[in-house]
Scaffold this active site. Structure first.
Site, PDB file in Angstrom:
ATOM      1  CE  LYS A  77      -3.708   2.020   2.848  1.00 47.58           C
ATOM      2  NZ  LYS A  77      -4.456   1.866   4.114  1.00 47.58           N
ATOM      3  CB  SER A 152      -7.946   3.519   3.216  1.00 44.27           C
ATOM      4  OG  SER A 152      -7.016   2.944   4.122  1.00 44.27           O
ATOM      5  CB  SER A 176      -7.915   0.538   6.139  1.00 42.94           C
ATOM      6  OG  SER A 176      -8.594   1.738   5.983  1.00 42.94           O
TER       7      SER A 176
HETATM    8  N1  GLN Z   1     -12.699   3.763   6.953  1.00 46.56           N
HETATM    9  C1  GLN Z   1     -11.980   4.229   8.100  1.00 46.56           C
HETATM   10  C2  GLN Z   1     -11.663   5.690   7.968  1.00 46.56           C
HETATM   11  O1  GLN Z   1     -11.934   6.259   6.948  1.00 46.56           O
HETATM   12  C3  GLN Z   1     -10.786   3.384   8.321  1.00 46.56           C
HETATM   13  C4  GLN Z   1      -9.557   3.846   7.668  1.00 46.56           C
HETATM   14  C5  GLN Z   1      -8.366   3.032   8.003  1.00 46.56           C
HETATM   15  O2  GLN Z   1      -8.457   2.004   8.662  1.00 46.56           O
HETATM   16  N2  GLN Z   1      -7.229   3.509   7.548  1.00 46.56           N
HETATM   17  O3  GLN Z   1     -11.146   6.289   8.879  1.00 46.56           O
END
Ligand code: GLN
Length: 475
Positions: A77, A152, A176
């Site tokens: 990532k 994400s 994420s």
């Molecule tokens: N969807 C969550 C957010 O937008 C989780 C993001 C993450 O785990 N990096 O904060």
């Protein structure tokens, strides 16, 4: 599309038998990547470098000097540093930023002869649940290209699901890894806070962030985990707790009669897709029939998880992202006559909508007049949520729930409605608030053929348990 084996054991045995080599393997993945370009997975592709490394590793295999991960081709990532490569975080702010060192996880992987084939797309600074918040455009779900892959770490999940690599490194702040794993029909492991060094991971919310792994089976994920986990002098939050021999331990059976599985009623209430509910309850019955004890528990503060998560992570993000000022890193606006305008313009032009929304929310909850009402209050509720888990793990060994309230939604469906996007994290964010480990394992498909996962949460540092219970869930 090349049909490449989906486990390192199979890949290694094909290499030993002579039907495959690392060089061939990399070529096959590169072909799969080329044929599925429309999924928009890669930000940087290391094609030539991966080919060269593959030939070197083929030599090492012949000489018997290859590392544990020889034959494992992975993606990363784009929030994790790989020396001399772009590190964009999916943002215009860093779209031309090249890093000067590698993250500890990368050094550890390379030492064991993993091949990094490229860096992949994600929501900007890891903020999002759909991978639509990227400066480099949205990523598509390979199972249905009109749908999101989750986020994400959406592209990490897609790279594994679409056979562009064997495993991927992602990051988690609130789900994420687990949520995109669920949307793409693969497995994602979020480790205990502190289990894996974060040196070289760009910070989003430092008391939540962790690096984790996407893969297809528990021995692969276990092997990758045993290579990258463990204390690192460069990250004072990394734990000294002993690292397991996870690839082997993951194969040991759990003793059903000695294992109690918790079922928290708060995770099966309103808002959960009926097919997911039925699918997850059916898996719980499978465990019951195998002799596991199933116990109903309560996590009473679950209803405050989303609010608490977004207040605290936005507060931390607003502080962490203050370093992107147009001076030290990345993008600088050239429209400004005076210094202050340069800061304002660089940040206004360099960050996308969602990142700006979080910086504003975070700055607000930390401001003198509102600190007590929001930030301090949320810290207290975080403690209550942690206590819920501590109490629960006095009674049970694991807690099982759905990973997500629904299957993959359509591209564009939630992007104008941040609150409905945030609700996607309802079953995952509590784990990051509490700092415990959790895994999402494929559990079934809905009537449209879209996959969904079952989430298993464990005690701190019981990654071994999560990998072992996978054997019982039959996927
Ligand atoms: N969807 C969550 C957010 O937008 C989780 C993001 C993450 O785990 N990096 O904060």
């Amino acid at each position: 599309m090349n049909n490449i084996p989906k486990s390192l054991i199979e890949i290694k045995s094909a290499i030993v038998s002579g039907s495959l080599s690392c060089a061939k393997l990399v070529d096959q993945y590169l072909q799969n990547i080329e044929e599925q370009k429309d999924l928009n997975v890669f930000i940087s592709l290391f094609d030539n470098e991966a080919r060269e490394r593959a030939s070197e590793i083929d030599e090492k295999i012949k000489n018997g000097t290859a590392g544990k991960l020889a034959g494992a081709v992975i993606t990363v990532k784009d929030v994790i540093s790989v020396k001399d490569k772009l590190l964009t975080c999916g943002s215009k702010m860093l779209s031309n930023f090249t890093t000067v060192y590698s993250a500890t996880v990368i050094n550890r992987l390379l030492k064991e002869d993993a091949i990094i084939i490229g860096k992949v797309n994600c929501d900007e600074f890891a903020m999002g649940s759909s991978n639509e918040n990227s400066f480099f455009g949205p990523v598509k779900n390979p199972i249905d290209k009109t749908r999101v892959p989750g986020g994400s770490s959406g592209a990490s999940a897609v790279s594994v699901a679409a056979n562009m690599c064997l495993m991927s490194l992602g990051s988690e702040t609130g789900g994420s890894i687990r949520q995109p794993a669920s949307f793409c029909g693969i497995t994602g492991l979020k480790v205990t806070y502190g289990r894996i060094s974060r040196f070289g991971l760009v910070a989003f919310a430092s008391s939540f962030d962790s690096i984790g792994i996407f893969g297809n089976n528990n021995s692969d994920i276990g092997l990758m985990l045993e290579v990258i986990a463990g204390h690192d002098d460069r990250d004072s939050t990394s734990s000294e707790t002993e690292v397991g021999n996870y690839s082997v331990q993951s194969q040991n059976k759990l003793e059903a009669v000695k294992t109690t599985i918790g079922f928290a009623k708060e995770y099966f209430e309103e808002g959960l897709n009926e097919e997911i509910k039925t699918g997850v309850l059916a898996k719980i019955e499978v465990l019951r029939n195998k002799g596991f004890k199933i116990k109903e528990i309560s996590l009473p503060h679950t209803k405050y998880v989303i609010q608490t998560y977004y207040i605290l992570t936005s507060a931390e993000a607003s502080s962490n992202l203050s370093r992107f000022d147009g001076v030290r890193y990345g993008y600088r606006s050239d429209e400004s006559a005076v210094l202050e305008d340069m800061y304002v313009n660089s940040r206004s032009e360099g960050f996308g909508e969602e990142v700006k929304r979080r910086i504003m929310l975070g700055t607000y909850v930390l401001s003198a007049g509102y600190y007590d009402a929001y930030y301090r209050k949320a810290q207290k509720v975080r403690r209550l949520i942690m206590n819920d888990f501590e109490n629960a793990f006095n009674e049970v060994d694991f807690i099982i729930s759905p990973t997500t309230p629904d299957t993959a939604f359509r591209l564009g469906e939630k992007i104008e409605d941040p609150l409905s996007m945030y609700l996607n994290d309802i079953y995952t964010a509590s784990v990051n608030l509490a700092g415990i480990p959790a895994i999402s394992i494929p559990s079934g498909k809905d009537r449209n053929g879209l996959p969904f996962g079952i989430q298993v949460m464990g005690r701190k540092f019981d990654e071994e348990g999560l990998l072992r219970i996978w054997n019982e869930l039959g996927s």
